[in-house]
Write an enzyme that holds these catalytic residues in place. Structure first.
Site, PDB file in Angstrom:
ATOM      1  N   LYS A   1     -51.266  42.305  20.043  1.00 39.05           N
ATOM      2  CA  LYS A   1     -51.185  41.033  19.316  1.00 39.05           C
ATOM      3  C   LYS A   1     -51.098  39.904  20.331  1.00 39.05           C
ATOM      4  O   LYS A   1     -50.244  39.960  21.217  1.00 39.05           O
ATOM      5  CB  LYS A   1     -49.953  41.034  18.417  1.00 39.05           C
ATOM      6  CG  LYS A   1     -49.756  39.739  17.628  1.00 39.05           C
ATOM      7  CD  LYS A   1     -48.457  39.776  16.841  1.00 39.05           C
ATOM      8  CE  LYS A   1     -48.284  38.476  16.062  1.00 39.05           C
ATOM      9  NZ  LYS A   1     -47.002  38.431  15.345  1.00 39.05           N
TER      10      LYS A   1
ATOM     11  N   LYS B   1     -47.228  42.536  22.771  1.00 36.29           N
ATOM     12  CA  LYS B   1     -47.172  41.261  22.048  1.00 36.29           C
ATOM     13  C   LYS B   1     -47.038  40.142  23.066  1.00 36.29           C
ATOM     14  O   LYS B   1     -46.020  40.022  23.751  1.00 36.29           O
ATOM     15  CB  LYS B   1     -45.996  41.247  21.077  1.00 36.29           C
ATOM     16  CG  LYS B   1     -45.912  39.969  20.248  1.00 36.29           C
ATOM     17  CD  LYS B   1     -44.744  40.051  19.278  1.00 36.29           C
ATOM     18  CE  LYS B   1     -44.625  38.785  18.449  1.00 36.29           C
ATOM     19  NZ  LYS B   1     -43.479  38.833  17.521  1.00 36.29           N
TER      20      LYS B   1
ATOM     21  N   ARG C   1     -40.262  31.826  23.861  1.00 36.65           N
ATOM     22  CA  ARG C   1     -40.084  33.286  23.814  1.00 36.65           C
ATOM     23  C   ARG C   1     -40.695  33.988  25.026  1.00 36.65           C
ATOM     24  O   ARG C   1     -40.912  35.190  25.017  1.00 36.65           O
ATOM     25  CB  ARG C   1     -40.699  33.829  22.516  1.00 36.65           C
ATOM     26  CG  ARG C   1     -39.981  33.310  21.286  1.00 36.65           C
ATOM     27  CD  ARG C   1     -40.604  33.787  19.998  1.00 36.65           C
ATOM     28  NE  ARG C   1     -39.836  33.271  18.863  1.00 36.65           N
ATOM     29  CZ  ARG C   1     -40.354  32.960  17.685  1.00 36.65           C
ATOM     30  NH1 ARG C   1     -41.644  33.130  17.465  1.00 36.65           N
ATOM     31  NH2 ARG C   1     -39.594  32.493  16.714  1.00 36.65           N
TER      32      ARG C   1
ATOM     33  N   SER D   1     -52.589  34.277  13.104  1.00 42.37           N
ATOM     34  CA  SER D   1     -52.757  33.072  12.295  1.00 42.37           C
ATOM     35  C   SER D   1     -53.664  32.036  12.939  1.00 42.37           C
ATOM     36  O   SER D   1     -54.497  31.417  12.261  1.00 42.37           O
ATOM     37  CB  SER D   1     -51.393  32.453  12.009  1.00 42.37           C
ATOM     38  OG  SER D   1     -50.729  32.110  13.222  1.00 42.37           O
TER      39      SER D   1
END
Length: 334
Positions: free
Chosen positions: A256, A203, A225, A282
């Site tokens: 991802k 990720k 993050r 998204s």
């Protein structure tokens, strides 16, 4: 041998021939539809940055899930937006938490529909990070450190509570070190040895997540993050992350985002023999929707080409906000 004996166009002459020799096929069985569930009643709020995707209250779930089932989609991925948040994301593992309640309702209505529960804390913490945070003030600014080991305990509690509510698959997305091992041990100890883990193994810290953070109200309140999600420039690191999750007991691996990381999907597929998930995130969705709404692209053609490319790269499963659209298009083409 070469031209004129070899003529590659022979196998491209008609739709029937092209279909006969097609190497990669996208089907409805490949798809997982994400759902955003929120508090309140009568809520069906379209997410401004994600046209066609809604925040739904529990009482509005039935119509959405019926449509998904009627289209032949076999699985949904649940995200929850709670009414209240705190520093440890306690509503993520509450028995009456939003994801837990949504899971029970869906399984009561459609027992055969697979419910995949996203296991993270970012939607439930008041600071928006994916774990417990130690905060401190310096130079007039709030700083924080995400605590890895302490966060694991909360993530285990969340996974177990989701499994108790009826989730078929646990999908931890937090990117804490050791999260698969901790969750596997926690599930096993609680009697959920047969509940698989779909790990967000690879990720990246990505700009493609922007619309999701609007949808889930999960933007970090300070910092970012990058200290726990992966650097988008790295691929060898992806192999290390995936290998760790395999050794810790993951049943499925994930990359991802998907669109800018096709090379990573292929490398992970070639290296490991677990089912591989690609998350068409998204930002990838919203860019296509925005261009289509302007009339600049053929939405159906673009989406089918994009998702087929993900399968060609090695994805066995695709999480995509286009799942319902794709299911309709596939039905129409039969």
């Amino acid at each position: 041998m070469t031209f004129p004996i070899v003529r590659h166009r022979r196998l491209r002459q008609t739709a029937a021939i092209r279909s006969l020799v097609r190497e990669t096929v996208l089907t409805v069985d490949d798809l997982i539809q994400p759902i955003f569930v929120t508090y309140g009643t009568g809520v069906k709020n379209e997410i401004t940055s994600m046209p066609g995707i809604y925040n739904l209250s529990l009482d509005m779930l039935e119509a959405e899930v019926k449509e998904i089932v009627d289209l032949g989609i076999k699985a949904v991925l649940l995200f929850g937006i709670p009414e209240t948040k705190d520093s440890v994301g306690s509503s993520a593992f509450a028995e009456d938490g939003i994801v837990q309640e949504a899971t029970r309702r869906i399984k009561a209505m459609y027992p055969d529909l697979l419910v995949v529960a996203d296991t993270c804390l970012c939607e439930f913490t008041d600071h928006g990070h994916c774990g417990m945070v130690h905060t401190f003030e310096r130079d007039g600014h709030i700083h924080g450190e995400v605590l890895n080991d302490e966060s694991l305990e909360l993530l285990v509690k969340t996974a177990v509570s989701q499994a108790k509510a009826g989730a078929d698959i646990i999908a931890p997305s937090n990117m804490m070190d050791g999260f698969v091992q901790a969750i596997r041990a926690g599930l096993d100890e609680a009697g959920f040895q047969n509940v698989p883990i779909m790990s967000y193994s690879v990720k990246y810290s990505s700009a493609f997540y922007g619309p999701f953070r609007d949808a889930a109200d999960s933007a970090p309140q300070f910092g970012d993050r990058k200290a726990y999600q992966m650097d988008s420039a790295n691929v060898r690191e992806a192999l290390r992350e995936a290998e760790t999750d395999v050794l810790e007991g993951a049943d499925m691996l994930m990359v991802k985002p998907a669109l800018a990381y096709m090379d990573v999907i292929r490398i992970i597929k070639d290296q490991f023999d677990l089912p591989l998930v690609a998350y068409n995130v998204s930002g990838e969705y919203s860019m296509v929707k925005a261009a289509a709404m302007q009339g600049w692209i053929d939405e159906k053609a673009i989406v089918m080409e994009m998702l087929t490319g993900m399968k060609r790269a090695g994805a066995d499963i695709i999480i995509t906000y286009f799942s319902k659209d794709v299911a309709r298009w596939l039905k129409e083409s039969k």
